[in-house]
Design an enzyme around this catalytic site. Structure first.
Site, PDB file in Angstrom:
ATOM      1  N   TYR A 252     -11.315   6.978   4.714  1.00 36.04           N
ATOM      2  CA  TYR A 252     -11.515   7.754   3.065  1.00 36.04           C
ATOM      3  C   TYR A 252     -12.447   8.852   2.549  1.00 36.04           C
ATOM      4  CZ  TYR A 252      -8.585   3.552   2.740  1.00 36.04           C
ATOM      5  OH  TYR A 252      -8.098   2.176   3.105  1.00 36.04           O
TER       6      TYR A 252
ATOM      7  N   CYS B  19      -5.188  -7.580  -3.870  1.00 44.30           N
ATOM      8  CA  CYS B  19      -5.638  -6.970  -2.550  1.00 44.30           C
ATOM      9  C   CYS B  19      -6.878  -8.155  -2.104  1.00 44.30           C
ATOM     10  CB  CYS B  19      -6.661  -5.903  -3.143  1.00 44.30           C
ATOM     11  SG  CYS B  19      -7.002  -5.567  -0.881  1.00 44.30           S
ATOM     12  N   HIS B  20      -7.139  -8.313  -0.807  1.00 45.42           N
ATOM     13  CA  HIS B  20      -8.009  -9.922  -0.239  1.00 45.42           C
ATOM     14  C   HIS B  20      -9.533  -9.019  -0.002  1.00 45.42           C
ATOM     15  CE1 HIS B  20      -5.029  -9.210   2.796  1.00 45.42           C
ATOM     16  NE2 HIS B  20      -5.966  -7.895   2.931  1.00 45.42           N
TER      17      HIS B  20
ATOM     18  N   HIS C 120      -9.448  -0.582  -2.129  1.00 40.31           N
ATOM     19  CA  HIS C 120     -10.608  -0.076  -1.465  1.00 40.31           C
ATOM     20  C   HIS C 120     -11.859   0.653  -1.743  1.00 40.31           C
ATOM     21  CE1 HIS C 120      -6.639  -0.825   1.677  1.00 40.31           C
ATOM     22  NE2 HIS C 120      -6.887  -2.220   1.218  1.00 40.31           N
TER      23      HIS C 120
ATOM     24  N   ASN D  11       0.850  -1.491  -0.087  1.00 40.16           N
ATOM     25  CA  ASN D  11      -0.068   0.050  -0.105  1.00 40.16           C
ATOM     26  C   ASN D  11       0.512   1.265   0.345  1.00 40.16           C
ATOM     27  OD1 ASN D  11      -3.088  -1.102   0.074  1.00 40.16           O
ATOM     28  ND2 ASN D  11      -2.360  -2.201   1.940  1.00 40.16           N
TER      29      ASN D  11
END
Length: 500
Positions: free
Chosen positions: A256, A170-171, A200, A149
């Site tokens: 975010y 990414c998971h 994300h 990241n």
């Protein structure tokens, strides 16, 4: 089959060991070459010993090439896993604690907000040097699989400025997919999804079961679930207001956007402390610190425990091994990948890094066209993409004016701080992280001068709305199983206890 795979940042116990297990669970990969490299010789040695023990006990003859010489590890590599954390936990601590002085309360701080932007400055500077080494010594058509990241920023910089084909992994999509299955009381394999957006901030824009569209029923299902209305308040609120469920955890998502962490008195209304990823202040820093401290002291016991079994049933949901298996063997794999947009999502910028469904086989990594995201979802993503673009250009060119503008445009930073506070915070962070920011040499000098000679904006002695105690190794020893899971898992929120 015999080809070389290199791990950069191999001292990361969680990712390195689990990704290697996933790869070597593929029978056709029993003769591959494996190289580990890390700048920390001690961490590299411990992880190498553990992984080599696993290899030996699984009856394979692979010998890990472990070296602090990065070029040596990269030489001839066809696939490269990037799992670095530039600046380590020392820099990460400043990503969390300096913004707290200005009222910016982050749960993770590795993707956006003040911490994510600075993490990008450190990471991009080093990734461009890594890309230069890859171009010089790796296999001509090598693929860089980036797990580091800020995912989108680093993947964007490596593709545009590093000259290396890079895919980000990414998971997050897998986690949300499981949650959606849970709220409908279905097996995950029975639920088909289309998830698209940016890393994300990816949105489940279609959910189907046996061909029946459930997308419009997702909100009701989450609101009726026994646990999620307590642990995923931010995600459910975003679902209510934007119409689609988002991939990222409650704590991640809350930092975010501008609405959930700007007022200290309201943060506890939106989070849950059952597990750090639900919103704990500095939660990821805490669990990473605990995991590293535990592994350092408990490593001899790890060598006495049973080796990982390289079996298909033990493979994780991380995309990396499946991508390589698809490319090398032709076995078709569907996942969600971070790639250059190029029109895949029509209402996001063509040069940005998007996350969307893709297919892998002998023909390569193929990304179907998604079309337009729902307008509100696209708006959320486009705000973040603007921040990413400013931050990337700042990191590549060492332009601290662009860095400050990225901070101003960031949703949470802008919601909490005025321009003077942002300018001063950037000065503090540049000086504190100067050893990992070679591109900002002159800007650091100027920042240090201002901090020393100018009248400073008052800051707060603020520890955060939900900061928890970092456990000592003695405290962790009271529950060795929990400590081992924390230290050994790449996904440090895989196990999520009930809410508190």
């Amino acid at each position: 089959m015999s080809f070389k795979i290199a791990f950069i940042g191999a001292g990361s116990i969680g990712f390195t060991r689990s990704l290697l297990r996933d790869l070597l669970a593929v029978p056709k990969f029993k003769d591959i070459k494996v190289a580990f490299t890390d700048i920390n010789a001690n961490n590299l040695e411990m992880v190498t010993q553990l992984c080599q023990r696993d290899i030996n006990e699984n009856g394979l003859s692979i010998s890990i090439q472990a070296t602090t010489d990065r070029k040596m590890a990269l030489k001839g590599a066809k696939y490269i896993f990037n799992v670095v954390r530039i600046g380590g936990l020392e820099a990460f601590k400043t990503d969390i604690e300096i913004p707290l002085k200005y009222g910016i309360d982050q749960c993770v701080g590795d993707t956006l907000s003040a911490g994510g932007i600075m993490y990008g400055q450190r990471g991009i500077a080093e990734m461009l040097a890594i890309c230069k080494d890859i171009r010089e010594v790796a296999a001509e058509e090598c693929l860089l699989l980036n797990y580091a990241n800020p995912m989108a920023m680093i993947t964007w910089a490596c593709n545009q400025y590093g000259g290396v084909k890079t895919i980000g992994l990414c998971h997050g999509v897998q986690h949300g997919h499981q949650q959606i299955a849970d709220v409908f009381n279905l097996d995950k394999q029975e639920v088909d999804i289309i998830c698209a957006g940016i890393n994300h901030q990816t949105w489940y824009i279609q959910v189907k079961h046996n061909g029946v569209d459930l997308t419009n029923k997702v909100l009701e299902a989450f609101e009726k679930h026994q646990e999620f209305p307590k642990t995923e308040k931010v995600r459910i609120d975003m679902l209510k207001r934007f119409g689609y469920y988002s991939t990222e955890s409650n704590g991640h998502l809350s930092e975010y956007v501008p609405w959930y962490r700007k007022n200290p008195d309201e943060i506890l209304d939106w989070i849950d402390l059952g597990v750090w990823i639900n919103g704990e202040t500095g939660g990821y820093l805490r669990v990473c610190t605990e995991g590293r401290n535990w592994f350092d002291i408990d490593f001899p016991n790890w060598m006495k425990e049973p080796a990982m079994e390289y079996k298909q049933r033990n493979r994780s949901e991380e995309h990396g091994s499946y991508i390589i298996e698809g490319l090398e063997t032709g076995r078709v794999y569907r996942g969600h990948f971070n790639v250059i947009n190029k029109g895949i999502i029509a209402n996001l910028p063509a040069d940005s890094i998007i996350e969307a469904p893709g297919y892998v086989d002998h023909n390569g990594i193929n990304m179907p066209v998604v079309g337009d995201l729902p307008l509100g979802c696209a708006a959320v993503c486009n705000v973040s993409i603007s921040v990413q673009r400013l931050a990337i250009e700042a990191a590549v060119h060492g332009d601290d004016m662009l860095l400050r503008q990225a901070m101003m445009m960031d949703s949470l930073v802008g919601a909490v701080c005025n321009p003077n506070e942002i300018w001063q915070m950037v000065d503090e962070m540049l000086v504190a992280q100067s050893e990992w920011l070679p591109q900002y040499k002159e800007a650091v000098k100027e920042a240090a001068y201002r901090l020393e000679n100018n009248e400073l904006v008052p800051t707060k002695d603020y520890k955060g709305a939900a900061r928890l105690h970092v456990k000592t190794v003695e405290e962790m020893a009271l529950d060795r199983d929990e400590a081992n899971i924390n230290a050994g898992e790449a996904d440090k929120a895989k196990v999520r206890p009930a809410s508190k």
